[in-house]
Design a protein around this motif. Sequence first.
Motif, short mmCIF file in Angstrom:
data_model
loop_
_atom_site.label_atom_id
_atom_site.label_comp_id
_atom_site.label_asym_id
_atom_site.label_seq_id
_atom_site.Cartn_x
_atom_site.Cartn_y
_atom_site.Cartn_z
N LEU A 248 -13.51 20.33 -125.78
CA LEU A 248 -12.99 20.85 -124.39
C LEU A 248 -13.09 22.19 -125.24
CD1 LEU A 248 -12.27 21.13 -121.61
CD2 LEU A 248 -9.86 20.37 -122.05
N LEU B 208 -10.13 26.27 -124.73
CA LEU B 208 -8.83 26.63 -123.24
C LEU B 208 -9.01 28.36 -124.27
CD1 LEU B 208 -6.98 26.34 -122.20
CD2 LEU B 208 -5.09 25.65 -123.67
N TRP C 218 -9.43 16.81 -117.45
CA TRP C 218 -10.70 18.03 -116.91
C TRP C 218 -12.34 17.29 -117.13
CZ3 TRP C 218 -8.73 22.31 -115.49
CH2 TRP C 218 -7.82 22.62 -116.22
N ARG C 219 -12.29 15.79 -118.06
CA ARG C 219 -13.79 14.93 -117.23
C ARG C 219 -13.88 14.51 -115.87
NH1 ARG C 219 -14.13 11.62 -122.25
NH2 ARG C 219 -16.69 11.73 -121.82
N LEU D 115 -13.13 18.76 -109.94
CA LEU D 115 -12.15 19.23 -109.92
C LEU D 115 -11.38 18.42 -108.10
CD1 LEU D 115 -9.98 21.08 -110.40
CD2 LEU D 115 -11.21 22.76 -109.21
N TRP E 244 -9.76 15.08 -108.29
CA TRP E 244 -8.64 14.97 -109.08
C TRP E 244 -7.88 14.30 -108.04
CZ3 TRP E 244 -6.67 19.65 -112.57
CH2 TRP E 244 -7.56 19.98 -113.12
N ILE F 128 -6.69 26.71 -109.75
CA ILE F 128 -7.60 26.00 -111.20
C ILE F 128 -8.59 26.05 -109.78
CG2 ILE F 128 -9.09 24.33 -112.48
CD1 ILE F 128 -5.74 23.55 -112.31
N GLU G 200 -13.13 25.84 -110.13
CA GLU G 200 -14.23 25.23 -110.60
C GLU G 200 -15.42 26.26 -111.13
OE1 GLU G 200 -15.23 20.88 -111.72
OE2 GLU G 200 -15.32 21.53 -109.59
N VAL H 199 -10.75 27.41 -118.55
CA VAL H 199 -11.10 25.92 -119.64
C VAL H 199 -12.79 25.31 -119.20
CG1 VAL H 199 -10.74 23.52 -119.89
CG2 VAL H 199 -8.95 25.06 -119.01
N SER H 200 -13.17 25.71 -120.52
CA SER H 200 -14.79 25.28 -120.61
C SER H 200 -15.32 24.37 -121.66
CB SER H 200 -15.50 26.98 -120.87
OG SER H 200 -15.45 26.50 -122.59
N ARG I 40 -16.20 21.44 -120.65
CA ARG I 40 -15.74 20.40 -120.16
C ARG I 40 -17.49 19.60 -120.05
NH1 ARG I 40 -14.24 21.06 -114.48
NH2 ARG I 40 -13.26 19.46 -114.38
N CYS J 140 -13.86 26.30 -115.64
CA CYS J 140 -12.31 26.50 -114.57
C CYS J 140 -11.64 27.47 -114.71
CB CYS J 140 -11.52 25.24 -114.50
SG CYS J 140 -12.13 23.89 -113.93
#
Length: 413
Positions: free
Chosen positions: A3, A5, A19-20, A23, A26, A55, A57, A87-88, A90, A101
Amino acid sequence: MALELTAARPDPALLDLPWRIPLEEWPEDILAALPRGISRHVVRFVRLSGRVLAIKEIKDDIARREYEMLRDLRRLHLPAVEPFAVVSGRVGTDGEPLDACLVTRHLQYSLPYRALYSQSLRRGTATRLIDALAVLLVRLHLTGFWWGDVSLSNTLFRRDAGAFAAYLVDAETGELRQRLSEGQREHDLEIARVNIAGELMDLEAGGLLQEERDPIEVSSRIVTRYRELWEELTGAETIDDTERWRVDDRIRRLNKLGFDVDELEITTDIDGTSIRLQPKVVDSGHHSRRLLRLTGLDVRENQARRLLNDLEVFAAATGRQGEDEEIVAHDWLQRVYEPVTRGVPRELLGKLEPAEVFHEVLEHRWYMAERAQHDVPIQDVIADYVAKVLPGKPDEMAVLGVDTEELPVVAGD
């Protein structure tokens, strides 16, 4: 894959989010129940470390590009949401890669246009939203930003004393250039018109429009309002040499629209009978820095703006636009500024600081000229101001000279 950041000031709590999981899946217990606008992508709100984050996606390269674009817009002090992180890397629980995201700070007290229309709103809401969007679009274009997807959906709105203030929330398609051509601006404007018409038709179909007006007619307002505002901000104006009070009038109109004015580009005819002026835009603190450099006067930003505008008018009136500006500024200081501040009687010196006195004298000159519809000699303005206005002002020097610890304490309720 690990992951990854990307953030200017990363919050370790971000790593605790699921994050797994895609979105849209969630769990509700970590989401903030805030109204969401229409989006091509999945968007969710979460509460994290005392703040609310939005957030989205989206593909990794697009997320990174939008993150950097939003950072650029924020650096330029433009009305846009604040980027927080990307955040990549994932990977889902099934081992399949997930989209990155883009994380932005939620803009407090803001609402998407559909949420506004779900409330009971007074007539004219559609036009007020479009007016706010026109102001936003002009601000962006003046800075060289081409949006590429102008719409109500890509904008957040804050209530602002009966009107609305608009903020860009989606910079996915945007491009920042040195300067936009008229064709690029018109392209953005046409995109806005078409998108807004479709959005209003959608509201009409859902019974939310609350107004008996053609959505296409309402959407055309973005074109009209944009062009009016653009002309007010960038258009040149020719006035007669005896109507220099209209320079102040132009500046007032711009300030009322929420725009500050840099030095005015003023030129005079060969025979000196008319003045052609064109306003520019300013960056924060520009006026006070420039005035300090030219004159040594250290005043607040709004005072500096007004003094510099008067300096430009002085240069035009004396036919000295082409001369060294520091020399012209020195002459203005001796021939205009100091005579005004010295015109205050000794017993009234404690009323206002000198720069504020000069500002008020300029205000008074404008009111007198507006009533008379012609310029009024500055000596007459000073005499009238000192006789009728200044004596009624409180003694600010007396208040400023008191240590706050010596002031009486007022008990609260």
